[in-house]
Design a protein around this motif. Structure first.
Motif, PDB file in Angstrom:
ATOM      1  N   ASP A  83     112.606 181.694  79.164  1.00 41.93           N
ATOM      2  CA  ASP A  83     113.203 182.416  78.049  1.00 41.93           C
ATOM      3  C   ASP A  83     114.670 182.749  78.297  1.00 41.93           C
ATOM      4  OD1 ASP A  83     113.504 183.899  75.735  1.00 41.93           O
ATOM      5  OD2 ASP A  83     112.486 185.664  76.514  1.00 41.93           O
ATOM      6  N   VAL A 103     112.552 176.150  80.318  1.00 43.46           N
ATOM      7  CA  VAL A 103     112.902 176.756  79.031  1.00 43.46           C
ATOM      8  C   VAL A 103     112.321 175.918  77.905  1.00 43.46           C
ATOM      9  CG1 VAL A 103     114.971 177.949  79.800  1.00 43.46           C
ATOM     10  CG2 VAL A 103     115.162 175.623  78.994  1.00 43.46           C
ATOM     11  N   SER A 104     111.747 176.592  76.937  1.00 46.58           N
ATOM     12  CA  SER A 104     111.128 175.886  75.819  1.00 46.58           C
ATOM     13  C   SER A 104     111.966 175.997  74.559  1.00 46.58           C
ATOM     14  CB  SER A 104     109.724 176.437  75.575  1.00 46.58           C
ATOM     15  OG  SER A 104     109.796 177.827  75.338  1.00 46.58           O
ATOM     16  N   SER A 105     113.048 176.762  74.644  1.00 47.29           N
ATOM     17  CA  SER A 105     113.911 176.950  73.482  1.00 47.29           C
ATOM     18  C   SER A 105     115.302 177.368  73.965  1.00 47.29           C
ATOM     19  CB  SER A 105     113.324 178.041  72.591  1.00 47.29           C
ATOM     20  OG  SER A 105     114.253 178.467  71.633  1.00 47.29           O
ATOM     21  N   LEU A 106     116.298 177.087  73.173  1.00 45.24           N
ATOM     22  CA  LEU A 106     117.656 177.522  73.494  1.00 45.24           C
ATOM     23  C   LEU A 106     117.999 178.831  72.778  1.00 45.24           C
ATOM     24  CD1 LEU A 106     119.520 174.104  73.431  1.00 45.24           C
ATOM     25  CD2 LEU A 106     118.721 175.400  75.404  1.00 45.24           C
ATOM     26  N   ARG A 107     116.984 179.472  72.181  1.00 42.67           N
ATOM     27  CA  ARG A 107     117.216 180.763  71.534  1.00 42.67           C
ATOM     28  C   ARG A 107     117.807 181.730  72.552  1.00 42.67           C
ATOM     29  NH1 ARG A 107     113.805 184.154  69.107  1.00 42.67           N
ATOM     30  NH2 ARG A 107     112.261 183.887  70.717  1.00 42.67           N
ATOM     31  N   GLU A 110     122.739 181.239  71.167  1.00 43.83           N
ATOM     32  CA  GLU A 110     123.559 181.297  69.956  1.00 43.83           C
ATOM     33  C   GLU A 110     124.505 182.494  69.981  1.00 43.83           C
ATOM     34  OE1 GLU A 110     119.884 183.712  69.036  1.00 43.83           O
ATOM     35  OE2 GLU A 110     120.276 181.808  70.022  1.00 43.83           O
ATOM     36  N   PRO A 126     109.361 170.035  75.523  1.00 41.15           N
ATOM     37  CA  PRO A 126     109.573 170.419  74.128  1.00 41.15           C
ATOM     38  C   PRO A 126     111.029 170.735  73.795  1.00 41.15           C
ATOM     39  CG  PRO A 126     107.755 171.657  75.074  1.00 41.15           C
ATOM     40  CD  PRO A 126     108.407 170.888  76.191  1.00 41.15           C
ATOM     41  N   THR A 127     111.792 171.207  74.750  1.00 37.86           N
ATOM     42  CA  THR A 127     113.169 171.604  74.487  1.00 37.86           C
ATOM     43  C   THR A 127     114.073 170.409  74.292  1.00 37.86           C
ATOM     44  OG1 THR A 127     112.701 173.413  75.984  1.00 37.86           O
ATOM     45  CG2 THR A 127     114.965 173.167  75.308  1.00 37.86           C
ATOM     46  N   ARG A 128     113.670 169.255  74.751  1.00 37.12           N
ATOM     47  CA  ARG A 128     114.525 168.078  74.648  1.00 37.12           C
ATOM     48  C   ARG A 128     114.627 167.541  73.227  1.00 37.12           C
ATOM     49  NH1 ARG A 128     112.298 164.680  79.575  1.00 37.12           N
ATOM     50  NH2 ARG A 128     112.594 166.258  81.137  1.00 37.12           N
ATOM     51  N   SER A 131     116.424 170.791  69.062  1.00 41.74           N
ATOM     52  CA  SER A 131     117.325 171.898  69.409  1.00 41.74           C
ATOM     53  C   SER A 131     118.358 171.481  70.446  1.00 41.74           C
ATOM     54  CB  SER A 131     116.539 173.116  69.899  1.00 41.74           C
ATOM     55  OG  SER A 131     115.819 172.806  71.058  1.00 41.74           O
TER      56      SER A 131
END
Length: 151
Positions: A83, A103-107, A110, A126-128, A131
């Motif tokens: 995260d 990491v599963s998201s770049l949240r 931003e 999944p992150t690849r 996003s």
């Protein structure tokens, strides 16, 4: 910029907020120390600009959220790290390495308006997807826009 080694870094944190040169500390390398949790006392390191915390076992980046002067962050090779949301307040962050993390998201990124370099080799599958493509596109667009300003 000189680095504070990990042993000195943690000794300094024990002293905080008393009798310490924490206002002068600009860079620290706490890599490969088996760190699972960053201490809350990081909040006292108000001038820290560069932190290398790679090759640890960190899962929570929340203590970093108060380090608004941070511009370079290497948290690569923290295999349990998933995260990035706690990094949202780091508006001065310009370089981040999240390679070899899960990491599963770049949240969270931003909020990093100054971000100009993002390293994410061997991150979770999944992150690849979309996003990542979008993040790379935005960084390229920002870089091209900045190069036009200086012509």
């Amino acid at each position: 910029m000189t680095f504070l080694d990990a042993i000195s870094f943690f000794k300094l944190l024990l002293l905080l907020p008393y009798d310490s040169p924490s206002e002068q500390l600009r860079a620290a390398n706490i890599s490969d120390k088996g760190i699972a949790r960053l201490p809350a006392k990081l909040a006292f390191l108000k001038s820290l600009k560069k932190l290398i915390a790679s090759k640890n076992v960190m899962t929570d980046l929340t203590p970093l959220s108060v380090l608004v002067t941070l511009s370079h962050l290497d948290i690569s090779s923290n295999p349990a790290l998933i995260d990035l949301v706690p990094l949202r307040p780091l508006v001065n962050l310009s370089v981040i390495n999240i390679s070899n993390c899960k990491v599963s998201s770049l949240r969270g990124l931003e909020g990093c308006r100054s971000l100009s370099a993002l390293s994410l080799i061997h991150i979770s599958e999944p992150t690849r997807l979309l996003s990542i493509s979008y993040a790379v596109f935005c960084l390229k667009k920002k870089k091209n826009k900045n190069s036009l300003k200086y012509r």
